[in-house]
Structures are given as structure tokens and as C-alpha cells.
Design an enzyme around this catalytic site. Structure first.
Site, PDB file in Angstrom:
ATOM      1  N   HIS A 306       0.852  -1.187   0.000  1.00  0.00           N
ATOM      2  CA  HIS A 306       0.000   0.000   0.000  1.00  0.00           C
ATOM      3  C   HIS A 306       0.884   1.231   0.000  1.00  0.00           C
ATOM      4  CE1 HIS A 306      -3.083   2.899   1.135  1.00  0.00           C
ATOM      5  NE2 HIS A 306      -3.926   2.000   0.670  1.00  0.00           N
ATOM      6  N   ASP A 363      -7.871  -5.391  -0.023  1.00  0.00           N
ATOM      7  CA  ASP A 363      -8.374  -6.247  -1.100  1.00  0.00           C
ATOM      8  C   ASP A 363      -7.981  -7.713  -0.946  1.00  0.00           C
ATOM      9  OD1 ASP A 363      -9.709  -4.297  -2.699  1.00  0.00           O
ATOM     10  OD2 ASP A 363      -7.767  -3.478  -3.226  1.00  0.00           O
TER      11      ASP A 363
END
Ligand code: CMC
Length: 429
Positions: A306, A363
Site C-alpha cells: 500500500h 483487497d
């Protein structure tokens, strides 16, 4: 007193004000830099650029903290509902009982799409990706709705916000039904937000779908976790489009397109593809991880990493727990969950991932939850979009109520040809 940062360039000092946010994040304000020094800043991918000041969402990537309007995501995911959280994001405070009742009433009133809009679905080929349909329809819905919005008036803005949140659900369900060649299902007003969506997805014209409460709760929580994430790619897109004073529908449609990519919202689909391939091929996980590390073409550990979180993604933690709980409750054994956990374990012990601070993101497990809910893979990113919509609306509103009102227009460093002589086509060889 404002602190100053000094930049020394070409023998001159430039004093730049330092702006400090309410959580003590500091930024050098370079808005006068070019006019004073002729310099601009260069920041590929905007990893160090604050594009705005915002009071909606706070992320501390080092500590794994996410707050909407000052409320911790862990608290909202346990105690709140998606509709209440959406209200919080858009209007800044948790609603009172009467405000929530009013918002719910408006969500109910606007759940139908204009009858003429139904024909738009016929223009798409069979198997059109639901994200393509969703983005086109979010823009199209603006043609059927008033586009003037008084963004700075809470009472007035409640209706357009509810209208869009309600319609996206109907459009999303209709795009799914369309992609299967199934008849569209009308919404049922007495159902709650998520229940109504599940009804429009899964009911048959002759047999209503009865949603299990565990399913409703799991999807509601998933939507809360996706509801905003400050200046991510799709939200920045919405803000940029909004900065040209574009209307809410056009801005949100652009956000849907940005979300679609596999490095952003499309990652939830890419994770399931990756896990399915691992299960089907029986490939050893350490071999797969080697391919990721060797950067074999197109191989990334999807659902990992991320831009902001460098410790853990708090949403991933909640989703992982929720995933286990849901699968236990529904008595589902999903081989993808087993492989996901094994892969996570292998990756988290590997120096490549440790050094680069790569952890599971939102996700990684969300697709497994959606599979358990019976949601087909090509709808995963659409669900993300439904969840993210309140955030997009809140950011659109913030842009439209911002006094500076400047259009977003970054600069660049040009690295192309300087001057070329035009040759007529017959002389080009
Ligand atoms: N697998 C393998 N290597 C990775 C991964 C990954 N998933 N993510 C980052 N890296 C490596 C990258 O190659 C780079 O290595 P090096 O420094 O040796 O060149 C280093 O880690 C830093 O990565 P980056 O590409 O500079 O990171 P970024 O901030 O530009 O990208 C990201 C962030 C999320 C796009 C990226 O981590 C990624 O592609 N992850 C997989 C896709 C994914 O799961 N996306 C969902 C993001 S969360 C929800 C959302 O935004 O929708």
C-alpha cells in the site's frame, strides 16, 4: 507562529511556510515557490504531495490508523452501519435519530431509476463488464436528475447525496443482471440498504431472495471499510474533476473509472484470479513468491502493499476476522481462504516483503468474503464503488465548498524534443 522551511537554490534562500494539520502532520507549503524561485516540485505518483487540506478522513500509515471524521474505523465497523457512516462522511457528524430517519426515507424514495434509463442497459453487449456499465450509467443518471446542487447547505444536500447513493445500488444490481441476460428486479422499499441491494441482485421475478442476517451484516461492514480513504487514486480523480466545477455525476463517473484498475479497486478481482490459479495449478507457494520477487512479467502479490500503510492496513485486519466469522457461520470451506492464509504466512516471513513493508491490504481477503456472499467476481469492484461512493460525495462537496475554488492543474518537467523541423510526408523516407 508559522514555522518556516528554508530552501537554498542557486545561491538564494527561499522561506516556505510549514502547514500543520490537526494530527500534527506537517507539510511545506510550496504554493508560492514557482513565482518566487522559478522552481516547481517533481513527485512522480504524488507520494510526497499533499494535494489539498481535508477534514474528512485521516490515515496514519506508520501506525495503521484510519479515522473517518475523527472516529476510528474499528469503532465504526463494529458499532455503526453503512448508511450512518455515509451520513457521517458527507455531513461531518453522526446523524441524530431524526436525521438518520430522513436520510433513510430519501434513500428509499430515490431507489428507482427513471424508466427511460432502463433502455440504456440494452445498448451494452452481453458480458459487458459491470464497471464499464456502472461508470457510463453514473454519468447518464445525471441527465435524468437535477444537476444544480447547493453543496454548502446540509439540509438541501441530503437529497442529492441520498439520491446518488440509492441509484448506484439499483444501477449496480441492474448491470449485474444485464451481464447475465437476466431481467432487472425492482427495488423493495421496506428493505434496508444492503438487503435491498441483495434482493435486486439475487431475487427471481417469481421468488424473492431472503437474505441471511450474517450475509447482510458482512456486506454492510465491507461497505463501511471501503467508504473513504483520503486522497487515493479514485478520490483524487473525483476531486480533480470536481475542481473544474463539473457536476457530481460526472465527477463520480470518473472516480468509477479510476477505481477499476487492478492496482486500485480492481485488485480484489486480481487477488481471486491469483488465488484460483494457485489452487488450480497446484503451484508451490514459495515458487510463486520467487516469481513475484524476480518480477516475472505481470506477477505481483496482489492484495499486498500500500502506498500509505507501511505496518498494517487496519481494514485488512477487520476483513480477515470478518471473513473467518462469515465462512464459519455459513459453513463454507473455501480453498482460496486456505491458500490465502498460507501465502500470507510465506510472504510475511520473506525479507523481500519485510524490507519493503508489504502487508495484506483491504483487497486481500475482501474477495473471499464476497465469494461467500454469492457475489460474482466481476461485481467485486462494483461493490467497492458502492462502498466508496459516500467518500467521493464528501470529497466532491468539500471541493465545491472550498473558498479557494482553484482548478487542479499540475505542472510538469518537459523532457521531449526541443525544436524539430517539419518535413513534408514525401521527404520522410
Ligand atoms: N508485490 C510485489 N512487490 C511489490 C508489491 C506487490 N504487491 N507492492 C509493491 N511491491 C514492491 C515494488 O516492486 C517496489 O519494489 P522496489 O523498491 O524494489 O522497486 C516496492 O515494493 C515499493 O512499491 P511501489 O510500487 O513503489 O509502491 P506504490 O506505493 O507505488 O504502490 C500498490 C502501491 C498498492 C499499487 C502496490 O503495492 C501494488 O501494486 N500492490 C498490488 C495491487 C493491490 O493490491 N492494490 C490494492 C491497493 S489497496 C486498495 C486500493 O487502493 O484500491
Amino acid at each position: 507562529m508559522t514555522e518556516l522551511a528554508t530552501l537554498r537554490y542557486s545561491g538564494k534562500n527561499y522561506e516556505l511556510p510549514v502547514v500543520v494539520g490537526t494530527q500534527n502532520e506537517a507539510a511545506v507549503d510550496i504554493s508560492k515557490l514557482r513565482s518566487q524561485s522559478g522552481l516547481i516540485t517533481l513527485d512522480n505518483g504524488y507520494g510526497n504531495t499533499g494535494s489539498c487540506s481535508s477534514s474528512i478522513t485521516y490515515v496514519d500509515g506508520e501506525k495503521g490508523v484510519l479515522k473517518y471524521r475523527g472516529y476510528l474505523i474499528e469503532v465504526l465497523a463494529t458499532k455503526s452501519t453503512f448508511v450512518e457512516t455515509a451520513y457521517l462522511l458527507i455531513f461531518g457528524d453522526l446523524p441524530t435519530t431524526s436525521q438518520l430517519a430522513e436520510f433513510r426515507k430519501l434513500l428509499m424514495q430515490h431507489e428507482f431509476i427513471h424508466e427511460d434509463m432502463r433502455h440504456h442497459f440494452d445498448g451494452f453487449p452481453p458480458n459487458a463488464p459491470p464497471m464499464a456499465i456502472l461508470s457510463a450509467m453514473m454519468n447518464a443518471v445525471g441527465c435524468f436528475e437535477p444537476v444544480f446542487m447547493q453543496a454548502d447547505d446540509d439540509e438541501y444536500f441530503m437529497e442529492p447525496a441520498a439520491r446518488l447513493m440509492s441509484k448506484i445500488r439499483t444501477i449496480a444490481a441492474a448491470s449485474y443482471r444485464k451481464s447475465l441476460g437476466k431481467p432487472l428486479i425492482y427495488p423493495r422499499s421496506k428493505l434496508r440498504y444492503v438487503e435491498n441491494f441483495l434482493h435486486m441482485l439475487f431475487s427471481k421475478p417469481y421468488e424473492p431472495y431472503e437474505a441471511d442476517e450474517a450475509v447482510v451484516q458482512a456486506l454492510d461492514k465491507l461497505l463501511i471499510l471501503h467508504a473513504d480513504h483520503e486522497q487515493n487514486c479514485s478520490t483524487s480523480t473525483v476531486r480533480m474533476v470536481a475542481s473544474s466545477q463539473a457536476n457530481l455525476y460526472a465527477s463520480v463517473a470518473a472516480g468509477v473509472c479510476a477505481l477499476w484498475g487492478p492496482l486500485h479497486g480492481g485488485a480484489n478481482v486480481a487477488v481471486i484470479d491469483m488465488l484460483s490459479e494457485l489452487v488450480e495449478s497446484g503451484q508451490k507457494l514459495d515458487k510463486f513468491v520467487e516469481r513475484v520477487k524476480n518480477r516475472d512479467e505481470g506477477v505481483r502479490l496482489m492484495g499486498f502493499g500500500h502506498r500509505v500503510y507501511k505496518n498494517f492496513d487496519p481494514r485488512a485486519k477487520i476483513i480477515k476476522e470478518s471473513c473467518h466469522r462469515l465462512l464459519d457461520k455459513l459453513g463454507i470451506e473455501d480453498p482460496l481462504l486456505d491458500i490465502a492464509m498460507q501465502l500470507e504466512e510465506v510472504a510475511l516471513k520473506d525479507p523481500y516483503f519485510i524490507e519493503r513493508k508489504l502487508y495484506p491490504n483491504v483487497d486481500y481477503y475482501s474477495g473471499i468474503i464476497m465469494r461467500a456472499l454469492g457475489i460474482p467476481t466481476d461485481m467485486f469492484t462494483v461493490i467497492f464503488a458502492i462502498g466508496r461512493l459516500p467518500g467521493w460525495i464528501a470529497h466532491w462537496r468539500e471541493v465545491h465548498t472550498n473558498d479557494s475554488g482553484r482548478i487542479d492543474r499540475p505542472r510538469q518537467i518537459y523532457v521531449g524534443h526541443t525544436a524539430r523541423e517539419y518535413l513534408p510526408i514525401e521527404d520522410r523516407g
